[in-house]
Design a protein around this motif. Structure first.
Motif, PDB file in Angstrom:
ATOM      1  N   LEU A   1       1.153  -1.202   0.112  1.00  0.00           N
ATOM      2  CA  LEU A   1       0.095  -0.114   0.075  1.00  0.00           C
ATOM      3  C   LEU A   1       0.934   1.279   0.031  1.00  0.00           C
ATOM      4  N   LEU A   2       1.631   1.294   1.031  1.00  0.00           N
ATOM      5  CA  LEU A   2       2.831   2.367   0.953  1.00  0.00           C
ATOM      6  C   LEU A   2       3.536   2.665  -0.379  1.00  0.00           C
ATOM      7  N   GLY A   3       4.000   1.500  -0.869  1.00  0.00           N
ATOM      8  CA  GLY A   3       4.610   1.503  -1.908  1.00  0.00           C
ATOM      9  C   GLY A   3       4.151   2.102  -3.116  1.00  0.00           C
ATOM     10  N   THR A   4       2.742   1.633  -3.293  1.00  0.00           N
ATOM     11  CA  THR A   4       1.894   2.149  -4.542  1.00  0.00           C
ATOM     12  C   THR A   4       1.589   3.587  -4.196  1.00  0.00           C
ATOM     13  N   MET A   5       1.198   4.224  -2.977  1.00  0.00           N
ATOM     14  CA  MET A   5       0.716   5.515  -2.583  1.00  0.00           C
ATOM     15  C   MET A   5       1.801   6.608  -2.986  1.00  0.00           C
ATOM     16  N   VAL A   6       3.136   6.093  -2.541  1.00  0.00           N
ATOM     17  CA  VAL A   6       4.425   6.832  -3.018  1.00  0.00           C
ATOM     18  C   VAL A   6       4.576   6.909  -4.551  1.00  0.00           C
ATOM     19  N   LYS A   7       4.621   5.844  -5.080  1.00  0.00           N
ATOM     20  CA  LYS A   7       4.816   5.775  -6.608  1.00  0.00           C
ATOM     21  C   LYS A   7       3.900   6.211  -7.355  1.00  0.00           C
ATOM     22  N   ARG A   8       2.609   6.407  -7.134  1.00  0.00           N
ATOM     23  CA  ARG A   8       1.665   6.785  -7.821  1.00  0.00           C
ATOM     24  C   ARG A   8       1.066   7.997  -7.425  1.00  0.00           C
ATOM     25  N   ASN A   9       1.871   8.681  -6.338  1.00  0.00           N
ATOM     26  CA  ASN A   9       1.274   9.916  -5.902  1.00  0.00           C
ATOM     27  C   ASN A   9      -0.295   9.972  -5.334  1.00  0.00           C
ATOM     28  N   GLN A  10      -0.547   8.818  -4.392  1.00  0.00           N
ATOM     29  CA  GLN A  10      -1.900   8.731  -4.269  1.00  0.00           C
ATOM     30  C   GLN A  10      -2.131   9.268  -2.913  1.00  0.00           C
ATOM     31  N   VAL A  11      -3.438   9.460  -2.443  1.00  0.00           N
ATOM     32  CA  VAL A  11      -3.859  10.249  -1.423  1.00  0.00           C
ATOM     33  C   VAL A  11      -4.930   9.575  -0.853  1.00  0.00           C
ATOM     34  N   LEU A  12      -5.071   8.784   0.573  1.00  0.00           N
ATOM     35  CA  LEU A  12      -6.166   7.995   1.059  1.00  0.00           C
ATOM     36  C   LEU A  12      -6.457   8.674   2.431  1.00  0.00           C
ATOM     37  N   PHE A  13      -7.611   9.159   2.639  1.00  0.00           N
ATOM     38  CA  PHE A  13      -8.027  10.035   3.934  1.00  0.00           C
ATOM     39  C   PHE A  13      -9.395   9.707   4.042  1.00  0.00           C
ATOM     40  N   GLY A  14      -9.795   9.904   5.560  1.00  0.00           N
ATOM     41  CA  GLY A  14     -11.019   9.698   6.123  1.00  0.00           C
ATOM     42  C   GLY A  14     -11.591  11.157   6.501  1.00  0.00           C
ATOM     43  N   VAL A  15     -13.194  10.997   6.418  1.00  0.00           N
ATOM     44  CA  VAL A  15     -13.611  12.313   6.737  1.00  0.00           C
ATOM     45  C   VAL A  15     -14.750  11.927   7.867  1.00  0.00           C
ATOM     46  N   VAL A  16     -14.944  12.660   9.067  1.00  0.00           N
ATOM     47  CA  VAL A  16     -15.992  12.439  10.098  1.00  0.00           C
ATOM     48  C   VAL A  16     -16.472  13.688  10.530  1.00  0.00           C
ATOM     49  N   ASN A  17     -17.733  13.637  10.931  1.00  0.00           N
ATOM     50  CA  ASN A  17     -18.302  14.929  11.456  1.00  0.00           C
ATOM     51  C   ASN A  17     -18.289  16.293  10.413  1.00  0.00           C
ATOM     52  N   SER A  18     -18.671  17.091  10.903  1.00  0.00           N
ATOM     53  CA  SER A  18     -18.679  18.396  10.148  1.00  0.00           C
ATOM     54  C   SER A  18     -19.268  19.810  10.888  1.00  0.00           C
ATOM     55  N   SER A  19     -18.847  20.902  10.378  1.00  0.00           N
ATOM     56  CA  SER A  19     -19.090  22.345  11.031  1.00  0.00           C
ATOM     57  C   SER A  19     -20.339  22.858  10.560  1.00  0.00           C
ATOM     58  N   ARG A  20     -20.595  23.974  11.345  1.00  0.00           N
ATOM     59  CA  ARG A  20     -21.823  24.609  10.771  1.00  0.00           C
ATOM     60  C   ARG A  20     -21.862  25.470   9.524  1.00  0.00           C
ATOM     61  N   VAL A  21     -20.591  25.499   8.790  1.00  0.00           N
ATOM     62  CA  VAL A  21     -20.319  26.133   7.567  1.00  0.00           C
ATOM     63  C   VAL A  21     -20.938  24.954   6.536  1.00  0.00           C
ATOM     64  N   HIS A  22     -20.553  23.687   6.811  1.00  0.00           N
ATOM     65  CA  HIS A  22     -20.800  22.498   6.072  1.00  0.00           C
ATOM     66  C   HIS A  22     -22.330  22.307   6.147  1.00  0.00           C
ATOM     67  N   PHE A  23     -23.046  22.446   7.188  1.00  0.00           N
ATOM     68  CA  PHE A  23     -24.445  22.514   7.366  1.00  0.00           C
ATOM     69  C   PHE A  23     -25.212  23.442   6.618  1.00  0.00           C
ATOM     70  N   GLU A  24     -24.629  24.750   6.449  1.00  0.00           N
ATOM     71  CA  GLU A  24     -25.268  25.736   5.880  1.00  0.00           C
ATOM     72  C   GLU A  24     -25.088  25.622   4.193  1.00  0.00           C
ATOM     73  N   HIS A  25     -23.870  24.943   3.728  1.00  0.00           N
ATOM     74  CA  HIS A  25     -23.727  24.873   2.520  1.00  0.00           C
ATOM     75  C   HIS A  25     -24.607  23.560   2.029  1.00  0.00           C
ATOM     76  N   ALA A  26     -24.655  22.531   2.950  1.00  0.00           N
ATOM     77  CA  ALA A  26     -25.498  21.510   2.504  1.00  0.00           C
ATOM     78  C   ALA A  26     -27.020  21.806   2.382  1.00  0.00           C
ATOM     79  N   ILE A  27     -27.304  22.714   3.003  1.00  0.00           N
ATOM     80  CA  ILE A  27     -29.044  23.423   2.947  1.00  0.00           C
ATOM     81  C   ILE A  27     -29.130  24.012   1.578  1.00  0.00           C
ATOM     82  N   GLU A  28     -28.101  24.636   1.034  1.00  0.00           N
ATOM     83  CA  GLU A  28     -28.089  25.287  -0.364  1.00  0.00           C
ATOM     84  C   GLU A  28     -28.149  24.016  -1.330  1.00  0.00           C
ATOM     85  N   LEU A  29     -27.101  23.043  -1.110  1.00  0.00           N
ATOM     86  CA  LEU A  29     -27.069  22.149  -2.254  1.00  0.00           C
ATOM     87  C   LEU A  29     -28.403  21.410  -2.306  1.00  0.00           C
ATOM     88  N   LEU A  30     -28.991  20.894  -1.118  1.00  0.00           N
ATOM     89  CA  LEU A  30     -30.355  20.193  -0.988  1.00  0.00           C
ATOM     90  C   LEU A  30     -31.372  21.074  -1.742  1.00  0.00           C
TER      91      LEU A  30
END
Length: 341
Positions: free
Chosen positions: A271-300
């Motif tokens: 995994l690490l070898g591939t991420m380095v050689k192929r310039n990959q990014v793996l990340f997680g997302v949890v929770n959100s802030s008020r600005v995300h709530f407000e933007h979500a309302i606009e998108l909905l």
């Protein structure tokens, strides 16, 4: 359990619950695999996806009758730099609390209260989608982070194809928001093409593939290899191994779903070898802030205008006196179970 709340209280406006969304986190808390009770308590009120109506408020901006939802996370009592700037969703101290998840009662009650600055007004015309603002806010944060990842490449070309794994409400909202922005989207989920969620994804203009992602499967390998942007909304435990063996060059992979009942062996060196050689990014997302709530309302609002009734049509509303139905394994008809108070 019966608790009495005063109508007037300095801790914030009084809100009457209209609807509650039930998600995988709630089910895992009931099963005892997630969640943390309040200090010195032997019980916790569940629920973090809520739509309510203000009953009493001393805050002019939040009049009685106003539809609201609520930010879930409270900042660390000894705030870090992220908490101080209003982003407890990125808290670096780790002592945050979350309504209905970690050390704070949630919203699955007839009435509840919260500080006025945690309440987010919802337009009356979104009363049918307001309970989805919280999960939509997670998607907003995930897509915003992906855009920042793409800045390293000097592009956020909408012609690129994005792979969305999972067609629950997070996957559907992700698909809808990406299609609004003009991105091509492929959705992979085990549900048959005749399912409500699959039909919704197709209505948004996404390509839908009914397929059970499995390690070693040729279709799975090809799907991962063909998409530079991958969003895992289902919690596929072996996804890192797929990236290690078949991930695309410059791939960005965002994980927003927690694996449940899955086990997988990952070759860390590969995994690490591939991420380095192929310039990959793996990340997680949890929770959100008020600005995300407000933007979500606009998108909905935009999604409902572009595809009227599609997102709402994938939800299943259950009277609260039958709440147990949302917490036991069953063949769900739609992408989200909603308890109606």
């Amino acid at each position: 359990m019966i608790r009495t709340l005063d109508a007037v209280d300095p801790r914030g406006p009084l809100v009457r619950t209209l609807e509650m969304g039930v998600c995988g986190t709630d089910i895992q808390i009931v099963a005892g695999t997630e969640g943390q009770l309040p200090t010195a308590a032997d019980e916790m009120i569940l629920g973090h996806e809520v739509l309510g109506r203000v009953v009493h408020s001393a805050t002019p901006e939040l009049r009685a009758g106003q539809l609201v939802t609520c930010v879930v996370r409270d900042p660390d009592p000894v705030p870090c730099s992220q908490c101080r700037r209003g982003r407890p969703d990125l808290c670096s101290n780790g002592s945050w609390k979350e309504r209905g998840i970690r050390e704070l009662d949630g919203f699955m009650a007839e009435y509840w209260r919260a500080p006025a600055d945690k309440l987010v007004p919802v337009p009356e015309e979104l009363v049918h989608l307001g309970v989805l603002v919280e999960p939509a806010s997670i998607v907003v944060k995930a897509l915003d982070t992906l855009r920042r990842m793409d800045e390293r490449l000097g592009t956020s070309d909408p012609s690129g194809n994005t792979l969305v794994i999972g067609c629950g409400i997070i996957g559907l909202l992700t698909t809808a928001f990406l299609r609004l922005a003009g991105h091509k989207v492929t959705v992979v989920d085990p549900a048959p093409p005749s399912s409500l969620a699959a039909q919704a994804a197709a209505s948004f203009g996404a390509e839908y593939q009914s397929h059970q992602l499995a390690p070693g499967d040729m279709v799975t390998n090809q799907a991962i290899a063909a998409h530079r942007v991958v969003i895992d909304a289902a919690g596929v435990a072996f996804l890192p191994q797929l990236l290690a063996t078949h991930g695309a060059e410059n791939a960005s992979c965002c994980v927003v779903g927690l694996p449940s009942g899955q086990e997988a062996t990952v070759d860390g060196a590969a995994l690490l070898g591939t991420m380095v050689k192929r310039n990959q990014v793996l990340f997680g997302v949890v929770n959100s802030s008020r600005v995300h709530f407000e933007h979500a309302i606009e998108l909905l609002r935009e999604v409902d205008a572009a595809w009227p009734g599609i997102i709402g049509g994938t939800t299943t509303r259950i009277p609260f006196d039958r709440f147990r139905e949302a917490f036991v394994p069953h063949a769900r008809i739609g992408a989200k179970d909603i308890l109606v108070f």
